[in-house]
Design a protein around this motif. Structure first.
Motif, PDB file in Angstrom:
ATOM      1  N   ILE A  36       0.839  -1.202   0.000  1.00 15.90           N
ATOM      2  CA  ILE A  36       0.000   0.000   0.000  1.00 15.90           C
ATOM      3  C   ILE A  36       0.876   1.255   0.000  1.00 15.90           C
ATOM      4  O   ILE A  36       0.651   2.195  -0.767  1.00 15.90           O
ATOM      5  CB  ILE A  36      -0.944   0.003   1.213  1.00 15.90           C
ATOM      6  N   SER A  37       1.888   1.252   0.858  1.00 16.61           N
ATOM      7  CA  SER A  37       2.777   2.411   0.946  1.00 16.61           C
ATOM      8  C   SER A  37       3.520   2.643  -0.363  1.00 16.61           C
ATOM      9  O   SER A  37       3.645   3.780  -0.836  1.00 16.61           O
ATOM     10  CB  SER A  37       3.779   2.200   2.086  1.00 16.61           C
ATOM     11  N   ALA A  39       2.702   1.775  -3.412  1.00 16.68           N
ATOM     12  CA  ALA A  39       1.888   2.061  -4.594  1.00 16.68           C
ATOM     13  C   ALA A  39       1.005   3.293  -4.455  1.00 16.68           C
ATOM     14  O   ALA A  39       0.567   3.847  -5.467  1.00 16.68           O
ATOM     15  CB  ALA A  39       1.017   0.848  -4.921  1.00 16.68           C
ATOM     16  N   SER A  40       0.734   3.745  -3.243  1.00 13.62           N
ATOM     17  CA  SER A  40      -0.228   4.831  -3.049  1.00 13.62           C
ATOM     18  C   SER A  40       0.456   6.203  -3.108  1.00 13.62           C
ATOM     19  O   SER A  40       1.645   6.323  -2.817  1.00 13.62           O
ATOM     20  CB  SER A  40      -0.959   4.656  -1.710  1.00 13.62           C
ATOM     21  N   PRO A  41      -0.306   7.252  -3.456  1.00 11.47           N
ATOM     22  CA  PRO A  41       0.293   8.573  -3.697  1.00 11.47           C
ATOM     23  C   PRO A  41       0.155   9.554  -2.540  1.00 11.47           C
ATOM     24  O   PRO A  41       0.006  10.764  -2.755  1.00 11.47           O
ATOM     25  CB  PRO A  41      -0.520   9.064  -4.903  1.00 11.47           C
ATOM     26  N   ASN A  42       0.203   9.077  -1.315  1.00 10.87           N
ATOM     27  CA  ASN A  42      -0.053   9.967  -0.183  1.00 10.87           C
ATOM     28  C   ASN A  42       1.040   9.896   0.885  1.00 10.87           C
ATOM     29  O   ASN A  42       0.758   9.765   2.073  1.00 10.87           O
ATOM     30  CB  ASN A  42      -1.410   9.663   0.446  1.00 10.87           C
ATOM     31  N   TRP A  43       2.270   9.978   0.464  1.00 13.24           N
ATOM     32  CA  TRP A  43       3.366  10.086   1.440  1.00 13.24           C
ATOM     33  C   TRP A  43       3.382  11.485   2.039  1.00 13.24           C
ATOM     34  O   TRP A  43       3.657  11.665   3.215  1.00 13.24           O
ATOM     35  CB  TRP A  43       4.706   9.795   0.750  1.00 13.24           C
ATOM     36  N   ASN A  57      -0.839  16.271  -3.244  1.00  8.60           N
ATOM     37  CA  ASN A  57      -0.286  15.105  -2.558  1.00  8.60           C
ATOM     38  C   ASN A  57       0.814  14.494  -3.413  1.00  8.60           C
ATOM     39  O   ASN A  57       0.896  14.734  -4.625  1.00  8.60           O
ATOM     40  CB  ASN A  57      -1.365  14.065  -2.252  1.00  8.60           C
ATOM     41  N   GLY A  59       3.377  10.797  -3.774  1.00 12.94           N
ATOM     42  CA  GLY A  59       3.794   9.452  -3.403  1.00 12.94           C
ATOM     43  C   GLY A  59       5.156   9.167  -3.999  1.00 12.94           C
ATOM     44  O   GLY A  59       5.810  10.059  -4.560  1.00 12.94           O
ATOM     45  N   GLU A  62       3.980   9.136  -7.926  1.00 12.30           N
ATOM     46  CA  GLU A  62       2.932  10.005  -8.461  1.00 12.30           C
ATOM     47  C   GLU A  62       2.882  11.307  -7.668  1.00 12.30           C
ATOM     48  O   GLU A  62       3.012  11.306  -6.446  1.00 12.30           O
ATOM     49  CB  GLU A  62       1.579   9.289  -8.390  1.00 12.30           C
ATOM     50  N   SER A 182       0.133   7.075   3.552  1.00  8.22           N
ATOM     51  CA  SER A 182       1.019   6.160   2.810  1.00  8.22           C
ATOM     52  C   SER A 182       2.354   6.012   3.521  1.00  8.22           C
ATOM     53  O   SER A 182       2.908   4.908   3.623  1.00  8.22           O
ATOM     54  CB  SER A 182       1.254   6.682   1.384  1.00  8.22           C
TER      55      SER A 182
END
Length: 232
Positions: A36-37, A39-43, A57, A59, A62, A182
């Motif tokens: 999840i971390s 692949a997702s765009p919300n770091w 946002n 990631g 992205e 993320s």
């Protein structure tokens, strides 16, 4: 049944230890968190309550912008929407996004991700008891070592991003940017991964002790039989 065969069967049929079972569960949860971390765009996210966001946002792969202009270039191109970091849309912006520290984060997280998948693949035959006990222990030790190296890679990536993700010369309005879910999934996954590796090592220690005790019993039995046979 001869004593050696009996003890070998005992070793083979020994149930999985609680440490091994817990490690499996932690490993699976860790893998889900890390996927999840990864692949997702919300770091990193921007809190729009305090300023009009230009970076919505970000990631590992992205970035989402809204009305963003490159701060170091004169042409008046405005970036909007969510795009892959290496897309043609971001050609002129790539040097701004791909700072040295962010490249290091991507490399560390990618390497850790790959190594974790390798260690999980090694876990399958051990869980299914496809090897003899000595091979099982060897494979588990190697798997734990790979998992620890993977954790180190994830740890380095997370620490670098944690220290540099809110740099004032990177994403705009850095004071109102915050580390998002993320990044949190990555932290949780790495901690579970470390715990799993330690538990697998604990299981190996227990199995080695079990084998040693069974072999010790075999030696004692053989010695007693030889003494009895010699009439001493």
């Amino acid at each position: 049944m001869p004593p050696h065969d009996h003890h070998n069967q005992q070793i083979r049929e020994r149930k999985l230890s609680p440490a091994f079972k817990i490690a499996i569960v932690f490993s699976l949860v860790a893998m889900i968190c890390i996927v999840i971390s990864f692949a997702s765009p919300n770091w990193l996210q921007h809190d729009s309550r305090f300023s009009q966001y230009q970076m919505k946002n970000l990631g590992l792969w992205e970035v989402c912008f809204k009305g963003f202009r490159h701060p170091h270039q004169t042409f008046d191109k405005v970036y909007n929407g969510c795009w892959w970091v290496f897309s043609r849309y971001y050609d002129e912006l790539l040097d701004y996004i791909e700072k040295g520290f962010f490249i290091a984060v991507q490399v560390f997280m990618s390497l850790g991700f790959l190594l974790f998948f390798i260690s999980m693949a090694m876990l399958i035959p051990v869980f299914l008891r496809l090897f003899d006990i000595d091979t099982e222990i060897s494979v588990t030790l190697v798997m734990s070592g790979i998992m620890l190296i993977s954790f180190f890679c994830h740890f380095m990536g997370l620490v670098i991003f944690g220290f540099r993700g809110k740099d004032s010369d990177w994403m705009p309005h850095w004071k109102w940017n915050y580390y998002s879910w993320s990044f949190g999934f990555g932290v949780v996954g790495a901690l579970l991964q470390l715990t799993s590796a330690i538990l697998f090592l604990v299981d190996c220690t227990g199995r080695k002790k079990f084998i040693f005790e069974r072999k010790k019993e075999d030696i004692q039995f053989d010695l007693a039989r030889k003494i009895q046979g010699s009439g001493v």
